[in-house]
Design a protein around this motif. Structure first.
Motif, PDB file in Angstrom:
ATOM      1  N   ASP A   1     142.596  44.220  98.938  1.00  0.00           N
ATOM      2  CA  ASP A   1     144.007  45.917  99.074  1.00  0.00           C
ATOM      3  C   ASP A   1     143.661  46.373  99.994  1.00  0.00           C
ATOM      4  O   ASP A   1     143.612  46.863  99.869  1.00  0.00           O
ATOM      5  CB  ASP A   1     142.655  45.638  97.363  1.00  0.00           C
TER       6      ASP A   1
ATOM      7  N   MET B   1     144.420  40.235  87.683  1.00  0.00           N
ATOM      8  CA  MET B   1     144.301  41.654  88.392  1.00  0.00           C
ATOM      9  C   MET B   1     144.789  42.559  87.571  1.00  0.00           C
ATOM     10  O   MET B   1     146.028  42.797  87.426  1.00  0.00           O
ATOM     11  CB  MET B   1     144.284  41.362  90.090  1.00  0.00           C
ATOM     12  N   SER B   2     144.210  43.942  87.708  1.00  0.00           N
ATOM     13  CA  SER B   2     145.089  44.943  86.669  1.00  0.00           C
ATOM     14  C   SER B   2     144.472  45.894  88.124  1.00  0.00           C
ATOM     15  O   SER B   2     143.653  45.966  88.712  1.00  0.00           O
ATOM     16  CB  SER B   2     144.516  45.610  86.092  1.00  0.00           C
ATOM     17  N   THR B   3     145.655  46.876  88.705  1.00  0.00           N
ATOM     18  CA  THR B   3     145.123  47.640  89.631  1.00  0.00           C
ATOM     19  C   THR B   3     145.696  49.434  88.978  1.00  0.00           C
ATOM     20  O   THR B   3     146.860  49.733  88.419  1.00  0.00           O
ATOM     21  CB  THR B   3     146.321  47.476  90.564  1.00  0.00           C
TER      22      THR B   3
ATOM     23  N   GLN C   1     139.576  39.926  86.346  1.00  0.00           N
ATOM     24  CA  GLN C   1     139.268  40.172  88.579  1.00  0.00           C
ATOM     25  C   GLN C   1     139.474  41.703  88.284  1.00  0.00           C
ATOM     26  O   GLN C   1     141.480  41.794  87.265  1.00  0.00           O
ATOM     27  CB  GLN C   1     140.215  39.104  88.110  1.00  0.00           C
ATOM     28  N   GLY C   2     139.220  42.259  88.871  1.00  0.00           N
ATOM     29  CA  GLY C   2     140.012  43.112  89.766  1.00  0.00           C
ATOM     30  C   GLY C   2     139.444  44.486  88.980  1.00  0.00           C
ATOM     31  O   GLY C   2     138.374  44.376  88.007  1.00  0.00           O
ATOM     32  N   GLU C   3     139.922  45.759  89.228  1.00  0.00           N
ATOM     33  CA  GLU C   3     139.430  47.287  88.885  1.00  0.00           C
ATOM     34  C   GLU C   3     139.636  46.785  87.211  1.00  0.00           C
ATOM     35  O   GLU C   3     140.445  46.568  86.343  1.00  0.00           O
ATOM     36  CB  GLU C   3     140.119  48.037  89.315  1.00  0.00           C
TER      37      GLU C   3
ATOM     38  N   SER D   1     135.367  38.024  90.847  1.00  0.00           N
ATOM     39  CA  SER D   1     137.511  38.745  91.464  1.00  0.00           C
ATOM     40  C   SER D   1     138.550  37.734  91.902  1.00  0.00           C
ATOM     41  O   SER D   1     139.232  38.136  91.791  1.00  0.00           O
ATOM     42  CB  SER D   1     137.298  40.447  91.395  1.00  0.00           C
ATOM     43  N   TYR D   2     137.419  36.956  92.336  1.00  0.00           N
ATOM     44  CA  TYR D   2     138.446  36.050  93.181  1.00  0.00           C
ATOM     45  C   TYR D   2     138.394  34.443  92.904  1.00  0.00           C
ATOM     46  O   TYR D   2     136.969  34.470  92.775  1.00  0.00           O
ATOM     47  CB  TYR D   2     138.781  36.459  94.963  1.00  0.00           C
TER      48      TYR D   2
END
Length: 499
Positions: A183, A138-140, A111-113, A95-96
């Motif tokens: 986060d 990334m997504s949230t 990457q991310g959730e 993710s990073y």
């Protein structure tokens, strides 16, 4: 399009909540998707064989610090055997940036959730559309809109594995060594919906719950409702929470007091008690609150407490670490887990690299190798210190006898000397039997510390009484005649094993 979701857990008893979230949110693609879990102890080629058995079009793999090396090997095998296979990676380890292992053979990296992103990507692939980018940013997702995953724990999971659950994501703190600090906004699920799912799990027989929330006791109203859920149960259960040490209001304390022995485990990240070091890494440290709350948990509850300390933080000397350990042992008799600092991609700990000469391994788990305060040799010694501490102090096998090492003196200095000595006897920190470990402790206390052998034996035997079914070992028998006679009479718990 056939999809397989997989990962390599660190142990068989672990289960992946992440895979189940992905599966739960695949909607119309769910009927053509399966979950296959393995452990890092499984033969990688056998894992590859099982993954390819149903000829999937897409394999999604969860990547973590503990399995990334094995995942690289797995991807290599999968692509060699089935070049057309589409491999999608997700999880904390990807993710990073920067990636410190070679993941070039993967087709896509989320990457991310990933609940929404994986679904959208698979829909594109099913339409034969090629995404523009290999790395999907990334997504949230809105947690209140996600489908919860708990019904997708199997009956076998419930009987044999820990069930991972959560009521929130994110962390409000900015500790520079931790990925959770990336986060900063804490988001919550609909608690009523979560509790309904927990009840369904309970009705199916689930009794081991491990909460992955980074700060379970941040929202006290929600925490109390979760604790009430368990307190209303009559059967035995186990619930694990990670908590912050300085936030235990009265309402929370009253509920924790009600939990029976063995039901509640609290993991508390102390990491350091040195205020200067804590400030340097953006970690909040309220020492008086920590003392007050650890004392409360130690003396007024039946909760099992697990405290964490880190070796190698920028600016922290061995002397400072030793003071931390001495203080925690004075505060509590609970388990103290000693970890070695790791440099995780994406964390802000890298800002100290130049000023403190921080040098890390680029091979997982990215442990620190040296810094301006600790040499490579110091780090190696402390890795062995941590292992020996774990198998003696933390194991509970030598609860009272291990304290003979320090007896009102510095815990750190005396255990440091013991760890140096025991390594000269074993040349290893692994595969040391309990019998051998006991012999070494007895020998050290008697010969190196000049302790009275009968006194040492009596205390070690008392420790053994708490471990049902164990016979008196040979190295203690010369000092244990009265004890053995009592055992034969059935008064010490060893009567079935002495003859």
């Amino acid at each position: 399009m056939k999809i397989t979701l997989s990962t390599l857990n660190s142990r068989y008893t672990h289960s992946s909540i992440g895979l189940r979230y992905i599966y739960a949110n695949l909607h119309e693609l769910q009927n053509d998707t399966q979950i296959l879990e393995f452990s890092i102890n499984d033969a990688i080629q056998t894992v590859g064989e099982k993954l390819l058995a149903d000829k999937p079009d897409v394999i999604g793999i969860g990547v973590y610090i503990w399995n990334v090396s094995e995942v690289v090997e797995l991807i290599h095998i999968l692509k060699k055997i089935s070049p057309q296979l589409i491999i999608i990676l997700g999880g904390p380890e990807v993710s990073y940036s920067p990636f410190r292992v070679d993941l070039d053979d993967a087709d896509y990296i989320i990457q991310g959730e990933g609940e929404v992103s994986f679904y959208e990507l698979c829909k594109q692939l099913k339409r034969k559309e090629k995404p523009q980018n290999k790395i999907i940013s990334m997504s949230t997702p809105n947690l209140k809109e996600l489908v919860l995953p708990y019904e997708f724990y199997t009956d076998d999971d419930i009987q044999n594995r820990y069930i991972y659950v959560e009521i929130s994501r994110g962390c409000p703190f900015e500790c520079e060594f931790c990925l959770s600090s990336m986060d900063e906004k804490v988001r919550a699920f609909k608690l009523d919906d979560v509790l309904e799912e927990f009840q369904k799990l309970w009705d199916r027989g689930a009794r081991n719950y491990k909460f992955v929330d980074r700060t379970f006791n941040l929202n006290i109203k929600a925490s109390n409702r979760i604790l009430d859920f368990f307190l209303a149960k009559d059967e035995e259960y186990f619930a694990h929470f990670e908590v912050i040490p300085d936030h235990f209001p009265a309402s929370l304390k009253e509920k924790i007091k009600q939990f029976p022995h063995g039901a509640l485990q609290l993991e508390i990240g102390i990491q350091t008690l040195n205020l200067e070091v804590a400030i340097n890494i953006s970690r909040q440290l309220k020492l008086e609150k920590i003392r007050e709350n650890v004392s409360f948990l130690e003396n007024e509850t039946h909760a099992h407490i697990h405290l964490d300390l880190i070796v190698g933080l920028p600016g922290e000397s061995l002397e400072s670490f030793g003071n931390n350990l001495d203080t925690l042992v004075q505060m509590s008799s609970c388990e103290i887990q000693i970890g070695i600092l790791k440099k995780l991609s994406g964390t802000k700990i890298d800002r100290h690299d130049i000023n403190y000469g921080m040098v890390y391994s680029d091979i997982p788990p990215y442990d620190i190798l040296k810094n301006s305060t600790l040499s490579f040799n110091d780090i190696q010694i402390m890795k062995r210190f941590a292992r020996f501490w774990d198998i003696t102090y933390n194991s509970g096998n030598f609860k009272n006898s291990i304290t003979l090492l320090w007896e009102n003196q510095s815990v750190y200095e005396n255990f440091y000397a013991f760890s140096l000595w025991i390594y000269t006897q074993t040349d290893s920190t692994w595969k040391i039997s309990l019998q051998r470990l006991g012999e070494l402790l007895f020998k050290y206390l008697h010969e190196e510390k000049d302790g009275n052998p009968q006194t040492i034996a009596d205390i070690m035997l008392q420790d053994m009484m708490k471990l049902k079914g164990r016979a008196v070992p040979s190295y203690l028998k010369p000092y244990a005649q009265d004890f053995i006679q009592d055992a034969k009479k059935g008064t010490s718990g060893f009567n079935k094993r002495q003859n």
